[in-house]
Design an enzyme around this catalytic site. Structure first.
Site, short mmCIF file in Angstrom:
data_model
loop_
_atom_site.label_atom_id
_atom_site.label_comp_id
_atom_site.label_asym_id
_atom_site.label_seq_id
_atom_site.Cartn_x
_atom_site.Cartn_y
_atom_site.Cartn_z
N GLY A 305 0.92 -1.06 0.01
CA GLY A 305 -0.05 0.25 -0.01
C GLY A 305 0.67 1.31 -0.03
O GLY A 305 0.60 2.22 -0.69
N ASP A 306 2.07 1.17 0.90
CA ASP A 306 2.96 2.30 0.79
C ASP A 306 3.73 2.58 -0.64
O ASP A 306 3.57 3.68 -1.03
CB ASP A 306 3.90 2.30 1.77
CG ASP A 306 3.51 1.89 3.26
OD1 ASP A 306 2.28 2.49 3.57
OD2 ASP A 306 4.21 1.31 4.17
N ALA A 307 3.91 1.42 -1.23
CA ALA A 307 4.42 1.74 -2.58
C ALA A 307 3.35 2.10 -3.68
O ALA A 307 3.70 3.17 -4.49
CB ALA A 307 5.04 0.41 -2.98
#
Length: 352
Positions: A305-307
């Protein structure tokens, strides 16, 4: 290190050194012992403290620069692929310890300018990452990351970084640390017709009243909101939207919530794992397919999700269309889940 050149994107969040290990079904006892769930993120309590030592002693662990916001900023910088005119900066708090030194070197090695506040009395924050069959359980011991002070942001040299940036991003986790910093930057962004982006980040942020209050205070200033399907459902519950369980409908309702600035409408982006990404904007919902990945190529969903956020923002700050931003997000997420931990693999080969 202070920023040597102005950044287009400023991230503020909780810098954590990930302590990551892979477990199997035979290791379910550690999950039961510490009451952990896969595909979940929590803050470490007293009962979790022995777990960090147990992980290091029992498993083959890997140390990776992490923390949700820092991950997204690192991935965004990677996606810029050494375009000199595009620069990111990250602000957060670390300790004076070796872990802090390792993380600073790793983040700056990825090309991100860092402006860490140093808490001389507290060790650098860590995050236990238990990976099982491609899913992960995150247990964060914030330590120094929990001690970031608004006064650091108010210093002239640091506030200049805020003034120079055009886009801002914070994971919702930073709401538990320095809501004053979030509100100051969010209001500056609205006043100057810039762009403030935020992530729902984890269900507990919407289930603990003080954290939810901080989130709702910031929400009118949020121009782009990120989250996943479980966070979307929890947000709907927090708003008492009874019977509203369709993720697309939730996204649309959030775009219609009150907004402090009129220079742009709100965009809501919800990822759904292997299912299509949902984007709500201007009364319309669009779905964007993710890049299919064979199960045997999936290594670790930690940081997916961060990526996605980092890849999305790498295009958004360049004024690209939402479809292209989602392509960037999906490319980055696909690359990261084929690594152990949120590590950028060589140079980005992304192109539209």
């Amino acid at each position: 290190m202070s920023s040597s050149s102005s950044s287009i994107l400023l991230g503020m969040g909780n810098p954590l050194l990930d302590i990551s290990c892979v477990i199997t079904k035979e290791d379910d006892d550690i999950l039961e012992k510490y009451e952990l769930k896969m595909n979940n993120a929590i803050l470490a309590e007293d009962k979790h403290q022995p777990m960090f030592k147990e992980m290091v002693e029992k498993y083959d662990v890997e140390y990776i620069a992490g923390g949700a916001t820092q991950n997204s900023i690192r991935v965004c910088q990677w996606m810029f692929n050494k375009q000199k005119e595009l620069q990111t900066t990250f602000i957060g708090c670390i300790g004076p310890c070796e872990f802090g030194k390792q993380m600073k070197e790793a983040c700056e090695g990825d090309g991100v300018q860092t402006n860490y506040m140093i808490d001389e009395q507290t060790p650098t924050g860590t995050c236990a990452v238990l990976v099982k069959e491609g899913e992960r359980s995150l247990i964060a011991a914030l330590n120094a990351a929990n001690n970031y002070k608004f006064e650091h942001l108010q210093r002239a040299e640091n506030w200049k970084i805020v003034e120079d940036a055009k886009f801002y991003y914070s994971a919702g986790f930073f709401l538990t640390v320095s809501p004053e910093s979030i509100m100051a930057v969010a209001k500056h962004s609205a006043d100057e017709k810039k762009c403030y982006t935020m992530n729902l980040s984890a269900p507990f942020l919407m289930q603990v009243p003080p954290f939810l209050e901080a989130m709702m205070n910031a929400m009118p200033y949020v121009d782009v909101l990120f989250g996943n399907e479980s966070e979307a459902l929890t947000f709907a519950e927090s708003q008492k939207w009874e019977g509203v369980t369709d993720v697309a409908e939730i996204a649309l309702k959030i775009t219609q919530m009150p907004k402090a600035s009129a220079h742009c409408t709100r965009t809501v982006v919800f990822t759904q794992g292997a299912d299509a990404t949902i984007v709500a904007k201007d009364g319309k919902v669009t779905k964007y397919d993710v890049i299919k990945l064979a199960k045997e190529d999936l290594v670790d969903t930690n940081g997916a999700g961060d990526a996605f956020v980092g890849g999305f923002l790498s295009q958004y700050v360049q004024g690209k269309e939402i479809a292209d931003c989602c392509k960037g997000g999906n490319y980055a997420a696909n690359a990261i889940i084929q690594q152990s931990g949120c590590k950028c693999p060589g140079e980005s080969n992304f192109s539209l």
